[in-house]
Design an enzyme around this catalytic site. Structure first.
Site, short mmCIF file in Angstrom:
data_model
loop_
_atom_site.label_atom_id
_atom_site.label_comp_id
_atom_site.label_asym_id
_atom_site.label_seq_id
_atom_site.Cartn_x
_atom_site.Cartn_y
_atom_site.Cartn_z
N ARG A 159 0.79 -1.24 0.00
CA ARG A 159 0.00 0.00 0.00
C ARG A 159 0.82 1.29 0.00
O ARG A 159 0.25 2.37 0.11
CB ARG A 159 -1.00 0.04 1.18
CG ARG A 159 -2.06 -1.04 1.13
CD ARG A 159 -3.24 -0.73 2.02
NE ARG A 159 -2.88 -0.65 3.43
CZ ARG A 159 -3.76 -0.53 4.42
NH1 ARG A 159 -5.06 -0.48 4.14
NH2 ARG A 159 -3.38 -0.48 5.66
N ASP A 160 2.15 1.21 -0.14
CA ASP A 160 2.91 2.47 -0.20
C ASP A 160 4.15 2.30 -1.09
O ASP A 160 5.27 2.60 -0.68
CB ASP A 160 3.31 2.93 1.19
CG ASP A 160 3.67 4.42 1.23
OD1 ASP A 160 3.30 5.15 0.28
OD2 ASP A 160 4.31 4.85 2.20
N ILE A 161 3.92 1.84 -2.31
CA ILE A 161 5.01 1.71 -3.27
C ILE A 161 5.28 3.10 -3.86
O ILE A 161 4.40 3.71 -4.47
CB ILE A 161 4.65 0.72 -4.40
CG1 ILE A 161 4.32 -0.65 -3.80
CG2 ILE A 161 5.78 0.62 -5.41
CD1 ILE A 161 5.42 -1.26 -2.97
#
Length: 294
Positions: A159-161
């Site tokens: 969820r935080d690439i």
């Protein structure tokens, strides 16, 4: 102008603090020296700030649980492209964990984007936005897809690439070490932020902007597609696109098609899993290497 962060500690356990690398809403990241192994390490200390606690309806215990989940997730995943955990301990009641120190991150290779908010002060020395070669972009995508497949195979969504979370052992030729799964959605977790979006806006899938709790592996696939487009073209995607081919030379048709499917707003068009992306990228990388004579 924001000031550079100031280190709160001179020592963390046995580790000698060299500098505070980054201070985020929930933690502080230090570069330290391990006197026993005589090597540099990175230490992440749980330290939620008032602005975070005020902004979201979660108390200190919830954020501590999230932090502990992050370190335990990393400790479970033994993967060459995921940052490793060496130790877990605490200082003054704050948990911290120790990782290998990795010299740089992808931002220093592809640069920062104008108009994008939230870059930490220490990243201001990164160059302005630029593109990198198609072959290098594909190689980095392969390594990231491989790392993400380790999470997706366990039912987890990162969820935080984003470029700042893609550590590199060396600029322009180094290996990926994916870090910061602090926003990870774990299977059957009760801690997902229902009704909120989490992550970095420029890389968020449409469904993640609506509700971070209701996403699956395809949200990471979307973010990886955006990152691939960004690396090849030097720009973030916006508006109606025909793919990276129209902005960069040497993008094969099959790579252009893959990137566009990864960034599709329609979930059914996207590859369902990072492993599916990896399977498509393998032949593309081989073809690019043959064309380069590698």
């Amino acid at each position: 102008m924001r000031k550079m962060p100031v280190a709160e500690y001179e020592k963390i356990g046995k580790f000698e603090v060299k500098r505070l690398v980054r201070s985020t809403g929930s933690s502080d990241l230090y570069e330290c020296f391990d006197p026993d192994l005589e090597t540099r390490v990175a230490i992440k200390v749980f330290n939620p700030k008032k602005r975070l606690l005020d902004a979201l309806p979660y108390d200190l215990d919830n954020w501590r649980t999230r932090f502990m989940r992050e370190v335990r997730i990393l400790a479970q995943i033994d993967h060459p492209h995921v940052i490793a955990v060496r130790e877990l301990s605490s200082i003054e009641g704050r948990p911290f964990y120790v990782m290998p120190f990795v010299e740089t991150c992808l931002l220093y290779e592809i640069g920062t984007d104008p108009g994008v908010e939230g870059y930490a002060p220490e990243l201001r020395s990164a160059p302005k936005a630029t593109r990198i070669g198609v072959a290098r972009s594909v190689e980095l995508m392969v390594q990231l897809a491989s790392a993400l497949s380790a999470f997706h195979g366990r039912g987890m969504v990162h969820r935080d690439i984003k470029p700042g979370n893609v550590l590199l052992t060396r600029l322009h030729s180094g290996l990926v070490k994916l870090c910061d799964p602090g926003l990870m959605k774990a299977p059957e977790s009760e801690e997902s932020m229902s009704g909120y979006w989490v992550g970095t806006r420029e890389y968020l899938a449409p469904e993640q902007r609506r509700n971070a709790a209701e996403v699956d592996a395809r949200a990471d696939v979307f973010a990886l597609g955006v990152l691939g487009y960004r690396m090849m073209t030097g720009d973030l995607p916006s508006g109606v696109l025909s793919g990276p081919q129209e902005e960069a030379d040497g993008v094969p048709d099959e790579l252009n098609d893959l990137i566009m499917r990864m960034m599709s707003r329609k979930l059914k068009r996207r590859p369902a899993h990072a492993l599916d992306v990896l399977k498509e990228l393998g032949p593309i990388r081989a073809k690019l290497n043959r064309n380069r004579g590698a």
